[in-house]
Enzyme design. Structure first.
Site, PDB file in Angstrom:
ATOM      1  N   LYS A  90      47.811 -43.403  11.423  1.00 22.25           N
ATOM      2  CA  LYS A  90      48.287 -44.773  11.188  1.00 22.25           C
ATOM      3  C   LYS A  90      49.445 -45.169  12.094  1.00 22.25           C
ATOM      4  CE  LYS A  90      46.730 -45.803   6.527  1.00 22.25           C
ATOM      5  NZ  LYS A  90      46.064 -44.555   6.075  1.00 22.25           N
ATOM      6  N   GLU A 112      51.716 -54.805   4.082  1.00 21.99           N
ATOM      7  CA  GLU A 112      51.198 -54.549   2.733  1.00 21.99           C
ATOM      8  C   GLU A 112      50.864 -53.068   2.679  1.00 21.99           C
ATOM      9  OE1 GLU A 112      49.148 -55.367   5.227  1.00 21.99           O
ATOM     10  OE2 GLU A 112      47.856 -53.623   4.934  1.00 21.99           O
ATOM     11  N   SER A 378      41.728 -37.177  10.409  1.00 26.48           N
ATOM     12  CA  SER A 378      42.637 -38.337  10.389  1.00 26.48           C
ATOM     13  C   SER A 378      44.017 -38.058   9.817  1.00 26.48           C
ATOM     14  CB  SER A 378      41.989 -39.487   9.621  1.00 26.48           C
ATOM     15  OG  SER A 378      41.634 -39.094   8.304  1.00 26.48           O
TER      16      SER A 378
HETATM   17  C1  LIG Z   1      44.750 -44.602   5.581  1.00 24.69           C
HETATM   18  C2  LIG Z   1      43.961 -43.392   5.895  1.00 24.69           C
HETATM   19  C3  LIG Z   1      42.564 -43.463   6.124  1.00 24.69           C
HETATM   20  C4  LIG Z   1      41.766 -44.729   5.947  1.00 24.69           C
HETATM   21  O1  LIG Z   1      42.150 -45.783   6.765  1.00 24.69           O
HETATM   22  P1  LIG Z   1      41.265 -46.234   8.020  1.00 24.69           P
HETATM   23  O2  LIG Z   1      41.850 -47.522   8.429  1.00 24.69           O
HETATM   24  O3  LIG Z   1      39.852 -46.344   7.553  1.00 24.69           O
HETATM   25  O4  LIG Z   1      41.404 -45.173   9.039  1.00 24.69           O
HETATM   26  C5  LIG Z   1      41.892 -42.304   6.475  1.00 24.69           C
HETATM   27  N1  LIG Z   1      42.540 -41.118   6.584  1.00 24.69           N
HETATM   28  C6  LIG Z   1      43.869 -41.004   6.365  1.00 24.69           C
HETATM   29  C7  LIG Z   1      44.508 -39.675   6.504  1.00 24.69           C
HETATM   30  C8  LIG Z   1      44.615 -42.135   6.013  1.00 24.69           C
HETATM   31  O5  LIG Z   1      45.939 -42.000   5.796  1.00 24.69           O
END
Ligand SMILES: *Cc1c(COP(=O)(O)O)cnc(C)c1O
Length: 394
Positions: A90, A112, A378
């Site tokens: 993020k 938000e 992610s």
């Molecule tokens: C916020 C988050 C997501 C989902 O958000 P996307 O905008 O779909 O990427 C996925 N994995 C993690 C670790 C997150 O913090």
């Protein structure tokens, strides 16, 4: 050739656009007119990439997951976004947007947040740049996500409760939009995923595209080719997925796999599988697929992972689904939790529960022994430890 990128007006096929109240038009229009030009300026690129390197810790490794590959008899690489500062992808976007805000002469930032991850990533870059930061968060979420609320406060942000409606993410978004309408001159609104009115989905995708830019040269070093056979990511709003797919979107040799949260099961009434259950509608200024009642009211989504329970999906992904360019797989809470434990024990990496959904696909889908499959890892699982503890009675 067909492109799966946004067009000038922010459309991906039939999805996207900017469906906004007139009062919001000056804000999004200012951004729309300037964002591409600013992102292409040499000074902007230099500062963005310097911060990604020195502050975020990029490039993140592309790691060959040996034991996981052995188990599933295919070649699995992990793109380690979990190693980014603040623990997930993020921050790539919030760094980009705070620099954009500075270039546009803004001094105040609003955002938000649902689970608080985007709020923390925003509060982090506001501290970095010495900017005022107000994060809207549903009253219910504030109670559920105390550690992230504390992080935001420690970073100097003000957390304002959204007291209306279901007092969750969509209500926080409504409050943020209201604030922006009232403060069009000095305020920039940092949206946390590839959602919202044009130009947000395209702008956020461009900031996150550093993920696939790095995958290309890293895979060249390791496999002697730039293109994997498949790229895989979990999809909430879709920003980590958009970044992972970005430079492969128009290359049909690369298969695109999107993993959604089925919650307790697609037909259980407690799920966040937007492509499977969604219908065309408008949410937060964008035409896309979303979960809604017959009257078009937004359905409250559910997933064990807070980051995946968004009722819609970014317009890029709605188009990938509709055209068949992307393969969409829904994974339940139980399947995700089991996969998260497996990856922890096979690779020594505890993934965020969002990411654990992506790892669960190997029990649904077979890959060939020579296939190169890149999964975007992610985020890290530290924030989810309590959920893992409760689930596995650790
Ligand atoms: C916020 C988050 C997501 C989902 O958000 P996307 O905008 O779909 O990427 C996925 N994995 C993690 C670790 C997150 O913090």
């Amino acid at each position: 050739m067909r492109t799966y990128q946004a067009d000038e007006k922010g459309y991906y096929g039939e999805f996207g656009g900017a469906f906004i109240p007139e009062m919001l038009y000056p804000n999004t229009e200012e951004l729309r007119q300037h964002y591409v030009q600013i992102m292409e300026e040499a000074s902007f690129k230099k500062e963005f990439h310097q911060l990604l390197k020195d502050y975020v810790g990029r490039p993140t490794p592309l790691y060959f997951a040996n034991r996981l590959s052995e188990k599933y008899k295919t070649k699995i690489y992990l793109k380690r976004e979990d190693l980014c500062h603040t623990g997930a992808h993020k921050v790539n976007n919030t760094i980009g947007q705070i620099l954009m805000a500075k270039k546009l002469g803004k001094s105040r930032i609003i955002a938000e947040t649902g689970a608080g991850q985007h709020g923390v990533a925003t509060a982090t870059v506001c501290a970095l740049m010495g900017m005022e930061c107000i994060v809207y968060m549903g009253e219910i979420d504030i109670a559920r996500q105390a550690p992230n609320v504390a992080r935001m406060k420690m970073l100097g942000a003000e957390v304002r409760p959204a007291l209306s409606g279901s007092r969750t993410l969509k209500d926080a978004t409504n409050e943020a939009i209201r604030d922006w309408i009232n403060n069009p001159v000095n305020t920039h609104y940092i949206i946390g995923s590839v959602v919202g009115p044009h130009p947000y989905p395209d702008m956020v995708a461009r900031f996150q595209s550093v993920i696939s830019e790095e995958i290309k040269w890293q895979l060249m070093e390791k496999e002697g080719r730039e293109n994997p056979d498949y790229v895989v990511a979990c999809v909430g709003g879709g920003s980590n997925a958009a970044g992972t797919y970005y430079h492969f979107l128009d290359n049909k040799d690369v298969g695109i796999i999107a993993v959604e949260a089925a919650g307790k099961g697609i037909h259980s009434g407690e799920s966040a599988a937007t492509s499977a259950l969604g219908q065309v509608g408008i949410i937060h200024g964008s035409k896309t697929l979303l979960m809604q009642t017959q009257d078009g009211q937004i359905t409250e989504p559910y997933s064990i992972s807070a980051g995946l329970d968004y009722p819609g999906v970014g317009p890029m992904h709605a188009n990938l689904y509709r055209t068949g360019r992307g393969e969409f797989i829904s994974i339940t809470d139980d399947e995700a939790m089991t996969a998260g434990l497996l990856v922890s024990q096979l690779e020594g990496i505890i993934p965020a529960i969002e990411t654990s959904h992506a790892f669960a696909i190997f029990d649904h889908r077979k890959f060939g022994p020579d296939d190169v499959v890149v999964i975007n890892l992610s985020g890290r699982g530290d924030k989810d430890l309590q959920t893992y503890i409760d689930y596995f009675k650790l």
